[in-house]
Scaffold this motif. Structure first.
Motif, PDB file in Angstrom:
ATOM      1  N   LYS A  52      38.434  26.703  34.699  1.00 38.73           N
ATOM      2  CA  LYS A  52      39.784  26.120  34.707  1.00 38.73           C
ATOM      3  C   LYS A  52      40.778  27.035  33.995  1.00 38.73           C
ATOM      4  O   LYS A  52      41.901  27.230  34.468  1.00 38.73           O
ATOM      5  N   GLN A  53      40.379  27.623  32.877  1.00 36.76           N
ATOM      6  CA  GLN A  53      41.279  28.519  32.145  1.00 36.76           C
ATOM      7  C   GLN A  53      41.603  29.753  32.976  1.00 36.76           C
ATOM      8  O   GLN A  53      42.756  30.193  33.031  1.00 36.76           O
ATOM      9  N   VAL A  54      40.596  30.326  33.626  1.00 36.51           N
ATOM     10  CA  VAL A  54      40.827  31.494  34.475  1.00 36.51           C
ATOM     11  C   VAL A  54      41.813  31.157  35.588  1.00 36.51           C
ATOM     12  O   VAL A  54      42.762  31.907  35.847  1.00 36.51           O
ATOM     13  N   MET A  55      41.615  30.033  36.245  1.00 37.89           N
ATOM     14  CA  MET A  55      42.521  29.651  37.334  1.00 37.89           C
ATOM     15  C   MET A  55      43.935  29.393  36.807  1.00 37.89           C
ATOM     16  O   MET A  55      44.916  29.750  37.471  1.00 37.89           O
ATOM     17  N   ASN A  56      44.055  28.818  35.625  1.00 35.78           N
ATOM     18  CA  ASN A  56      45.379  28.618  35.030  1.00 35.78           C
ATOM     19  C   ASN A  56      46.037  29.950  34.678  1.00 35.78           C
ATOM     20  O   ASN A  56      47.248  30.109  34.831  1.00 35.78           O
ATOM     21  N   ASN A  57      45.249  30.922  34.235  1.00 35.02           N
ATOM     22  CA  ASN A  57      45.786  32.250  33.938  1.00 35.02           C
ATOM     23  C   ASN A  57      46.296  32.919  35.218  1.00 35.02           C
ATOM     24  O   ASN A  57      47.366  33.532  35.229  1.00 35.02           O
ATOM     25  N   ILE A 117      32.746  33.978  33.309  1.00 32.64           N
ATOM     26  CA  ILE A 117      33.394  34.157  34.600  1.00 32.64           C
ATOM     27  C   ILE A 117      34.625  35.061  34.473  1.00 32.64           C
ATOM     28  O   ILE A 117      35.300  35.064  33.442  1.00 32.64           O
ATOM     29  N   GLU A 118      34.885  35.806  35.536  1.00 30.91           N
ATOM     30  CA  GLU A 118      36.103  36.601  35.676  1.00 30.91           C
ATOM     31  C   GLU A 118      36.495  36.535  37.146  1.00 30.91           C
ATOM     32  O   GLU A 118      35.625  36.589  38.021  1.00 30.91           O
ATOM     33  N   ILE A 119      37.788  36.398  37.415  1.00 32.54           N
ATOM     34  CA  ILE A 119      38.260  36.353  38.800  1.00 32.54           C
ATOM     35  C   ILE A 119      39.430  37.313  38.950  1.00 32.54           C
ATOM     36  O   ILE A 119      40.372  37.282  38.157  1.00 32.54           O
ATOM     37  N   GLU A 120      39.357  38.177  39.981  1.00 32.23           N
ATOM     38  CA  GLU A 120      40.484  39.027  40.324  1.00 32.23           C
ATOM     39  C   GLU A 120      41.059  38.559  41.652  1.00 32.23           C
ATOM     40  O   GLU A 120      40.355  37.961  42.477  1.00 32.23           O
ATOM     41  N   VAL A 121      42.365  38.801  41.846  1.00 32.86           N
ATOM     42  CA  VAL A 121      43.093  38.238  42.955  1.00 32.86           C
ATOM     43  C   VAL A 121      44.035  39.259  43.579  1.00 32.86           C
ATOM     44  O   VAL A 121      44.622  40.073  42.870  1.00 32.86           O
ATOM     45  N   VAL A 122      44.180  39.163  44.903  1.00 29.54           N
ATOM     46  CA  VAL A 122      45.237  39.863  45.619  1.00 29.54           C
ATOM     47  C   VAL A 122      46.068  38.802  46.307  1.00 29.54           C
ATOM     48  O   VAL A 122      45.522  37.923  46.999  1.00 29.54           O
ATOM     49  N   ALA A 123      47.385  38.854  46.089  1.00 33.50           N
ATOM     50  CA  ALA A 123      48.294  37.877  46.695  1.00 33.50           C
ATOM     51  C   ALA A 123      49.306  38.612  47.581  1.00 33.50           C
ATOM     52  O   ALA A 123      49.668  39.751  47.313  1.00 33.50           O
TER      53      ALA A 123
END
Length: 128
Positions: A52-57, A117-123
């Motif tokens: 949840k914290q990662v997604m909020n970041n 967990i770590e999540i990287e994103v391309v938007a």
């Protein structure tokens, strides 16, 4: 043209990188870990809390550029325990609703600050 993106509503970079870089019609977010930007500390070592914290970041960085989660075109999720995949998947899905970007999920032996967990994103920031 490239531009770095920074917001105080997401964790500061812990190395020589930017929270995100805008390049053309895309925004590339660096991998986000579960650090609370208010305290600059890792949140509780629980996969639900950390996801949840990662997604909020991620949301905070997108917000800085007036983007929403539905502009995400690709994510890469790194987890230290693939047995937690169903939990991560549920939380990730709750944040994204009906939006379904391309995604990869990889189990790794260790992540910065020993997070789970770590999540990287391309938007995509261009016109749809």
């Amino acid at each position: 043209m490239m531009k770095t993106v920074y917001t105080e509503n997401a964790p500061q970079a812990i190395g020589p990188y930017s929270q995100a870089v805008k390049a053309g019609t895309f925004l590339f977010l660096s991998g986000q870990i579960p650090v609370n930007p208010a305290t600059n500390e890792v949140v509780e070592k629980d996969i639900v809390v950390q996801t949840k914290q990662v997604m909020n970041n991620i949301k905070a960085i997108l917000d800085k550029e007036s983007l929403t989660l539905d502009r995400i075109v690709k994510t890469t999720i790194f987890v230290t325990d693939m047995n937690q995949f169903a939990t991560v998947n549920e939380i990730y899905g709750n944040f994204l609703g009906d939006h379904r970007p391309a995604r990869s999920t990889v189990e790794v032996s260790r992540l910065p600050k020993d997070v789970l967990i770590e999540i990287e994103v391309v938007a995509y920031i261009g016109n749809i």
